[in-house]
Design a protein around this motif. Sequence first.
Motif, PDB file in Angstrom:
ATOM      1  N   THR A 152      -2.671  -6.951  -5.292  1.00 62.78           N
ATOM      2  CA  THR A 152      -1.626  -6.046  -4.825  1.00 62.78           C
ATOM      3  C   THR A 152      -1.719  -4.681  -5.490  1.00 62.78           C
ATOM      4  O   THR A 152      -1.402  -3.659  -4.886  1.00 62.78           O
ATOM      5  CB  THR A 152      -0.235  -6.663  -5.092  1.00 62.78           C
ATOM      6  N   ASN A 153      -2.168  -4.626  -6.731  1.00 65.19           N
ATOM      7  CA  ASN A 153      -2.248  -3.366  -7.457  1.00 65.19           C
ATOM      8  C   ASN A 153      -3.455  -2.521  -7.066  1.00 65.19           C
ATOM      9  O   ASN A 153      -3.554  -1.361  -7.452  1.00 65.19           O
ATOM     10  CB  ASN A 153      -2.283  -3.631  -8.968  1.00 65.19           C
ATOM     11  N   ASN A 155      -5.771  -0.234  -4.652  1.00 66.68           N
ATOM     12  CA  ASN A 155      -5.490   0.702  -3.561  1.00 66.68           C
ATOM     13  C   ASN A 155      -6.261   0.276  -2.317  1.00 66.68           C
ATOM     14  O   ASN A 155      -7.088   1.021  -1.778  1.00 66.68           O
ATOM     15  CB  ASN A 155      -5.879   2.123  -3.983  1.00 66.68           C
ATOM     16  N   TRP A 224      -0.958  -7.217   2.801  1.00 66.61           N
ATOM     17  CA  TRP A 224      -0.389  -6.710   1.559  1.00 66.61           C
ATOM     18  C   TRP A 224      -1.392  -5.795   0.869  1.00 66.61           C
ATOM     19  O   TRP A 224      -2.516  -5.602   1.311  1.00 66.61           O
ATOM     20  CB  TRP A 224       0.083  -7.823   0.640  1.00 66.61           C
ATOM     21  N   LYS A 226      -1.702  -2.073  -1.873  1.00 66.43           N
ATOM     22  CA  LYS A 226      -1.114  -0.789  -2.231  1.00 66.43           C
ATOM     23  C   LYS A 226      -1.681   0.263  -1.296  1.00 66.43           C
ATOM     24  O   LYS A 226      -2.788   0.759  -1.487  1.00 66.43           O
ATOM     25  CB  LYS A 226      -1.444  -0.461  -3.689  1.00 66.43           C
ATOM     26  N   ASP A 228      -0.500   3.159   2.292  1.00 72.45           N
ATOM     27  CA  ASP A 228       0.509   3.847   3.085  1.00 72.45           C
ATOM     28  C   ASP A 228       0.616   3.159   4.445  1.00 72.45           C
ATOM     29  O   ASP A 228      -0.378   3.020   5.157  1.00 72.45           O
ATOM     30  CB  ASP A 228       0.098   5.316   3.252  1.00 72.45           C
TER      31      ASP A 228
END
Length: 236
Positions: A152-153, A155, A224, A226, A228
């Motif tokens: 999740t962390n 990009n 999911w 990180k 936009d």
Amino acid sequence: MVKRLLLGVCMLLGIVLHANAKVYLVSVGLADYPGTKNDLRISDNDAKTIAKIFNATKDADVRTLTNEEATRSALLSTMQTSFAEANDNDAVILYFSGHGAPGALACYDGLLTYQHIFKKMKACKANRKIILVDACFSGKMRTTRQQSGSYTNQNVMLFLSSRTTEKSLETDFKNSLFTIFLERGLRGGADVNKDRHITARELYDFVHQGVIKASKNRQHPVMWGKFDNNMTIIKW
């Protein structure tokens, strides 16, 4: 009024930047694994279908690996060579259809972990980094809190065909169920506002709803990472 004007300018600027951007796609599909026990029927066609979609656009660099071509080393070296050409405004995409495992993809000669894939993606300059996976139990990549947090962390946008406990359904057609709706969405079905830019959110909503309905609630794609939600995946 001023806020609305600034928002409009920012959105327009984003479209202009993406208009000059390229997409670097590595499309991988394995139906024929060593022996016959683990063979699938149409995963190699899935990879060819996704490659064809992006080849139809003006600004895509597409590389395809199927079956015995899709070894661990070949996949990593192809990603490295392709993604190294990307600049800040570009997108890099890895599409994979085949068998999955907790935290890994099943290549022709064994498992390739997501850590190795993320390492290749992290090294490139592209601001838009995307992984699309059509594989049974693909949600199992986050089998622990530690794994889930590390993914999740990053990009990176991860769009996976099924939840942890679910199979990704093949069909009697040329593509698997997830890829059928992925193709429809990327070709324009997901373009809700008709601006010819299909965003991450638009693609997710279209594919997620379509797969759930077609599978009669047996398969639920998940997304999911990180990124936009308004990030452009493909433009026409």
